[in-house]
Scaffold this active site. Structure first.
Site, PDB file in Angstrom:
ATOM      1  N   CYS A   9      36.418  45.415  46.976  1.00 46.67           N
ATOM      2  CA  CYS A   9      36.444  44.106  46.333  1.00 46.67           C
ATOM      3  C   CYS A   9      37.752  43.343  46.469  1.00 46.67           C
ATOM      4  CB  CYS A   9      36.112  44.250  44.848  1.00 46.67           C
ATOM      5  SG  CYS A   9      34.385  44.658  44.527  1.00 46.67           S
ATOM      6  N   PHE A  10      38.881  43.994  46.203  1.00 45.95           N
ATOM      7  CA  PHE A  10      40.119  43.238  46.066  1.00 45.95           C
ATOM      8  C   PHE A  10      40.446  42.419  47.308  1.00 45.95           C
ATOM      9  CE2 PHE A  10      42.468  45.674  42.449  1.00 45.95           C
ATOM     10  CZ  PHE A  10      41.461  45.295  41.591  1.00 45.95           C
ATOM     11  N   ASN A  13      39.344  39.533  40.245  1.00 48.38           N
ATOM     12  CA  ASN A  13      39.861  40.476  41.232  1.00 48.38           C
ATOM     13  C   ASN A  13      41.156  39.980  41.863  1.00 48.38           C
ATOM     14  OD1 ASN A  13      37.990  42.486  40.891  1.00 48.38           O
ATOM     15  ND2 ASN A  13      36.645  41.797  42.530  1.00 48.38           N
ATOM     16  N   ASN A  31      25.168  43.767  50.383  1.00 45.43           N
ATOM     17  CA  ASN A  31      26.546  43.687  50.859  1.00 45.43           C
ATOM     18  C   ASN A  31      26.917  42.257  51.253  1.00 45.43           C
ATOM     19  OD1 ASN A  31      29.055  44.651  51.565  1.00 45.43           O
ATOM     20  ND2 ASN A  31      28.430  45.317  53.602  1.00 45.43           N
ATOM     21  N   LYS A  51      40.803  55.562  45.868  1.00 45.88           N
ATOM     22  CA  LYS A  51      41.295  55.947  44.554  1.00 45.88           C
ATOM     23  C   LYS A  51      40.586  57.228  44.162  1.00 45.88           C
ATOM     24  CE  LYS A  51      39.796  53.726  40.893  1.00 45.88           C
ATOM     25  NZ  LYS A  51      39.363  52.685  39.936  1.00 45.88           N
TER      26      LYS A  51
END
Length: 459
Positions: free
Chosen positions: A271-272, A219, A86, A334
């Site tokens: 991620c974004f 990204n 991470n 999502k």
């Protein structure tokens, strides 16, 4: 050849399962200090939900795919070591809330330097800032063993919910390394692994720094598109335009294309936001404040969209939700994943809890323990309950919020749901998922992001 992956999370587990499946001649060891996570990978209830992942893991587990906590032993035996730990955003000190926290990366590098007794190819799989490889190489070189390790960058481009498909037929595999004899040989060794199933023309090789930066930029560009269409969704509501029609019109231009032009309550995922913030920090660090401000606006717009949605619920329900039951459909960021990191649902729910609404939340893959952790509440919070079905979440509710685009929500018995709700019964579709015409025929009042506002909320 033997491969070791340090880190058994959303990236390491599925990626190594695919390599093991496509390369039966290679032994793959996935190691992690988290014994509970490793036990889950060795069980029938994997810690990561992805369509097709169960079958992929079961096909190779115990044959050439192994999950364990034997980190040091696996490092010693491996030829290639993937680092997939991470790299969260720092919450303290210099660069707080923007820079990446690299302590886990450093810890892995120090462990490799300590226990490796032969030269290794070390592959950065975690998303990291540009020139992190330099730090890894410095730590490895500090060992007195004199081993000439090679460090490569091989960023992941997986989309959660479609990770197995993405791994099976990727748009590209990116591998960056030093442009030296040793570096080029290491690149070719990793290329030979992926070439077992990925066409050679889809395997891109670059220098180390280009590869590291490409992940952040990819990204950032995707997040930028989402924030861009979300900004236009607000204008559509004011003017009577339909954001889906606008997106279709501009997406038909081959220079723009249709992907990532779906207006929504906001982007989430691991991620974004993290990668855009990291890019903002790097630009500031390298003395590019104008560039930093440009990318920072992507995050500002995304945050605004989430709070705008919650405010729309409040204002539509006669400027108060205190004591009102609100059903929430979806908590994952999502569909087809149980990942909730930075999910828009977290922020919408927190805003409504602050307004003292009574929430009933349902998600088909996210458990109540994770939801409580994300919302920062205890399991017996007086204003939050966790439903076991969409119908239960909606029963007695003043409004129903669609925050994740799970396919099952399209198939609900909305006529029965309408009868169970307080009237007027509102649906706030944060994903433009449902058949709004049909819902209105049933009797619902419907708000959807970027659509002309219903008369009841026209400003």
């Amino acid at each position: 050849m033997r491969i070791c992956c340090i880190g058994a999370g959303y990236v390491g587990g599925p990626t190594m399962a695919m390599i093991a499946a496509k390369c039966p001649h290679i032994r793959v060891d996935v190691v992690d200090l988290n014994a509970e996570r490793i036990a889950a990978w060795n069980s029938d209830e994997l810690p990561v939900y992805e369509p097709g992942l169960d079958d992929l893991v079961r096909g190779s587990r115990g044959k050439n795919l192994f999950f364990s906590t034997e980190v040091k032993t696996s490092i010693q035996a491996a030829d290639i070591i993937f680092v997939s730990v991470n790299t969260p955003t720092k919450t303290f000190g210099v660069g707080a809330h923007k820079a990446a926290d690299l302590r886990f990366i450093e810890a892995v590098a120090r462990t490799i330097a300590e226990v490796a007794d032969s030269a290794k190819i070390i592959v950065e799989k975690s998303t990291i800032p540009v020139r992190t490889a330099e730090a890894i190489k410095t730590i490895l070189a500090s060992s007195e063993k004199g081993l000439k390790h090679q460090v490569l960058s091989n960023p992941e481009f997986l989309a959660e919910g479609t990770a197995v498909v993405d791994l099976t037929s990727p748009d590209r595999i990116l591998i960056g390394g030093e442009q030296t004899e040793g570096g080029l040989a290491a690149i070719e060794a990793l290329v030979s692994v992926y070439a077992n199933w990925v066409p050679r023309e889809r395997i891109l090789t670059t220098n180390l720094w280009s590869s590291e930066l490409s992940k952040l930029v990819a990204n950032a560009f995707l997040a930028q598109r989402i924030s861009s269409i979300n900004s236009i969704s607000a204008l559509c509501e004011k003017t009577g335009a339909d954001v889906d029609e606008v997106a279709r019109a501009i997406g038909s231009d081959s220079r723009i294309g249709p992907k990532f032009l779906k207006a929504s309550v906001g982007f989430g995922g691991s991620c974004f936001q993290k990668d855009v913030l990291n890019l903002v920090y790097l630009c500031g660090h390298f003395g590019l404040p104008e560039v930093a401000a440009y990318w920072d606006q992507v995050i500002i717009m995304n945050d605004w969209q989430k709070h705008r949605f919650a405010e729309r619920v409040l204002r539509t329900l006669f400027n108060t939700v205190t004591g009102k039951r609100i059903g929430v459909l979806g908590f994952a960021f999502k569909k087809d994943t149980n990942d909730t990191r930075e999910s828009a649902a977290i922020f919408v729910c927190q805003d409504l809890i602050e307004e003292r609404a009574k929430l009933s939340i349902y998600d088909p893959k996210v458990g109540s323990v994770q939801m409580c952790k994300d919302l920062g509440i205890e399991g017996d919070h007086p204003n939050v309950e966790f439903a076991t079905s969409a119908a239960q979440a909606a029963a007695g509710a003043h409004a129903l919020l669609v925050l994740t685009e799970w396919d099952e929500f399209r198939q609900l018995d909305f006529e029965a749901i309408y009868q169970s709700m307080v009237k007027p019964a509102w649906i706030f579709d944060g994903r433009s998922l449902l058949d709004h015409k049909k819902l209105r025929q049933i009797g619902f009042k419907v708000y959807s992001i970027g659509k002309p506002l219903p008369q009841e909320v026209t400003e």
